[in-house]
Design a protein around this motif. Sequence first.
Motif, PDB file in Angstrom:
ATOM      1  N   ASP A  38     109.036 -16.767  92.451  1.00 39.06           N
ATOM      2  CA  ASP A  38     107.903 -17.279  91.639  1.00 39.06           C
ATOM      3  C   ASP A  38     107.971 -16.761  90.298  1.00 39.06           C
ATOM      4  O   ASP A  38     106.434 -17.366  89.603  1.00 39.06           O
ATOM      5  CB  ASP A  38     106.773 -16.506  92.200  1.00 39.06           C
ATOM      6  CG  ASP A  38     105.632 -17.092  92.067  1.00 39.06           C
ATOM      7  OD1 ASP A  38     105.304 -17.426  91.824  1.00 39.06           O
ATOM      8  OD2 ASP A  38     104.553 -16.413  92.568  1.00 39.06           O
ATOM      9  N   PHE A  39     108.125 -15.232  90.351  1.00 44.76           N
ATOM     10  CA  PHE A  39     108.164 -14.820  88.787  1.00 44.76           C
ATOM     11  C   PHE A  39     108.928 -14.538  87.952  1.00 44.76           C
ATOM     12  O   PHE A  39     109.306 -13.922  87.281  1.00 44.76           O
ATOM     13  CB  PHE A  39     107.608 -13.076  88.716  1.00 44.76           C
ATOM     14  CG  PHE A  39     106.600 -13.099  89.495  1.00 44.76           C
ATOM     15  CD1 PHE A  39     105.010 -13.549  88.882  1.00 44.76           C
ATOM     16  CD2 PHE A  39     106.481 -12.022  90.613  1.00 44.76           C
ATOM     17  CE1 PHE A  39     103.614 -13.951  89.626  1.00 44.76           C
ATOM     18  CE2 PHE A  39     104.832 -11.954  91.308  1.00 44.76           C
ATOM     19  CZ  PHE A  39     103.632 -12.639  90.598  1.00 44.76           C
ATOM     20  N   GLN A  40     110.577 -15.377  88.721  1.00 50.23           N
ATOM     21  CA  GLN A  40     111.678 -15.422  87.575  1.00 50.23           C
ATOM     22  C   GLN A  40     111.936 -13.946  87.090  1.00 50.23           C
ATOM     23  O   GLN A  40     112.641 -13.916  86.304  1.00 50.23           O
ATOM     24  CB  GLN A  40     111.231 -15.985  87.040  1.00 50.23           C
ATOM     25  CG  GLN A  40     110.865 -17.953  86.736  1.00 50.23           C
ATOM     26  CD  GLN A  40     111.754 -18.412  87.811  1.00 50.23           C
ATOM     27  OE1 GLN A  40     113.209 -18.713  86.682  1.00 50.23           O
ATOM     28  NE2 GLN A  40     111.388 -19.205  88.432  1.00 50.23           N
ATOM     29  N   LEU A  41     112.651 -13.607  88.647  1.00 53.44           N
ATOM     30  CA  LEU A  41     113.260 -12.063  88.536  1.00 53.44           C
ATOM     31  C   LEU A  41     114.536 -11.913  88.529  1.00 53.44           C
ATOM     32  O   LEU A  41     114.522 -12.766  89.003  1.00 53.44           O
ATOM     33  CB  LEU A  41     112.218 -11.448  89.932  1.00 53.44           C
ATOM     34  CG  LEU A  41     110.775 -11.170  88.959  1.00 53.44           C
ATOM     35  CD1 LEU A  41     109.861 -10.293  90.654  1.00 53.44           C
ATOM     36  CD2 LEU A  41     109.901 -10.630  88.114  1.00 53.44           C
ATOM     37  N   SER A  42     114.715 -11.007  88.141  1.00 52.22           N
ATOM     38  CA  SER A  42     116.615 -10.718  88.509  1.00 52.22           C
ATOM     39  C   SER A  42     116.696  -9.513  89.482  1.00 52.22           C
ATOM     40  O   SER A  42     115.478  -9.523  90.361  1.00 52.22           O
ATOM     41  CB  SER A  42     116.867  -9.699  87.484  1.00 52.22           C
ATOM     42  OG  SER A  42     116.320  -8.297  87.465  1.00 52.22           O
ATOM     43  N   GLY A  43     118.238  -9.221  90.342  1.00 56.34           N
ATOM     44  CA  GLY A  43     118.035  -8.703  91.145  1.00 56.34           C
ATOM     45  C   GLY A  43     117.253  -7.166  91.083  1.00 56.34           C
ATOM     46  O   GLY A  43     116.446  -6.548  91.570  1.00 56.34           O
TER      47      GLY A  43
END
Length: 407
Positions: A38-43
């Motif tokens: 949803d927020f386009q996050l990395s690990g």
Amino acid sequence: MSERSYIFRTVVLFSLGWAILYADRTVLYPMLSIIADDFQLSGAETGLITSAYFSLYVLMQIPTGILGDRLGLKRILVVSYFLAGLGMLAVGLFATEYRLLLLLVGLHGLGAGSFYPAVYGMTMATVPAAMRGISSALVNCGMSLGLALGLVISGPLYLAAQNWRIPFLVLAVPTLLMPILFARYLRDTRPVVSLTPVAFRAILKDARLMRINAALFCSMYGFWVVVTWGPTFFQTERGLGLTLSGLYLGVVAVSAIPAALYLGRLSDRIGRRKISTILLPLSALTVLMLAGVRSQPLLVGLLIIYGLVGKLAWDPVVVAWTGDYALRDYPDSLGTVIGIYNFSGMLSAVVAPLISGLIRDYTGSLLAAFYMGAVLIFIGFLLIRTVPEAAAARTGQENLLSKVHSD
């Protein structure tokens, strides 16, 4: 009401309180991959969500213990639990972008952070020494129930609503109701003699307690690797679906309940050290094997074993061990001893998700994160072997009860 009835009521309320807080906490874990998309996050950014929660949770441990020893543990418990409920409600209503999500998850952690020192401080002051292990196990059953509940309901609620915020809104309701029950049915517990800086420094210099705390950190590091990143690991590297990955981890919580009850009671009879030195190496081996298994039946079997020998099963033993020392040597500072204890252990919850996320970013896999968790648990075993039993402490509760103020 008889004293025995009050002890039973207290243990039930504390167990229920744990169940709700753990459900609040663990409902997030199966949602991490959804939130990341949803927020386009990395690990690393995804791991920071749980680290934000636990950073504020950990920061509350020692201040809560000190304030509870001075102002009353019940008062601290009621106010902080209500704050945790507000945090859950706010995540469900207002977490529309990443930084705000971190802030609101942290708000829940800030409120939840007072529960452990308040509850176990009150338990140690209320429950007779011969029942300390089993009562801690009964309270800890709430952890396992909440862990299973949060993992099991998050996936279905999300799939039904197609909105990851719904599980938080559902759990906000019981979280906001619990402080009312605490205020209505619990007595306060507060030593007449207030904490002094000398006592605080003495606790920090107590090598026995500090070794227990360090071993707790190591054991809990492995636990948080399994619980926070386990659903993502099972989804992305073992091909399980969202709901199934949560159900599988729920097996850990279910199997831990009878193990914790049995081991807590057994530790009252044969001592805490002997049980601890058996559980920790078995726990390390199980986490190591979880990283490599690909068969689903074998995975379920290993998760059951981890529930039987892992952190949730060991919890009542090690907290009762800490209580044995606290009641003998620091009877006016129970909240502080338990606060420092849980601060030490929960530091792992701050670093484990973040380090595991970084490992995933750099290697493309969570395998090395599981290996690291297993190694740290084994280091905890080496530490705990150096701590002597505290059998003499079990006669110390009468000294405390003669100085406790209850209203």
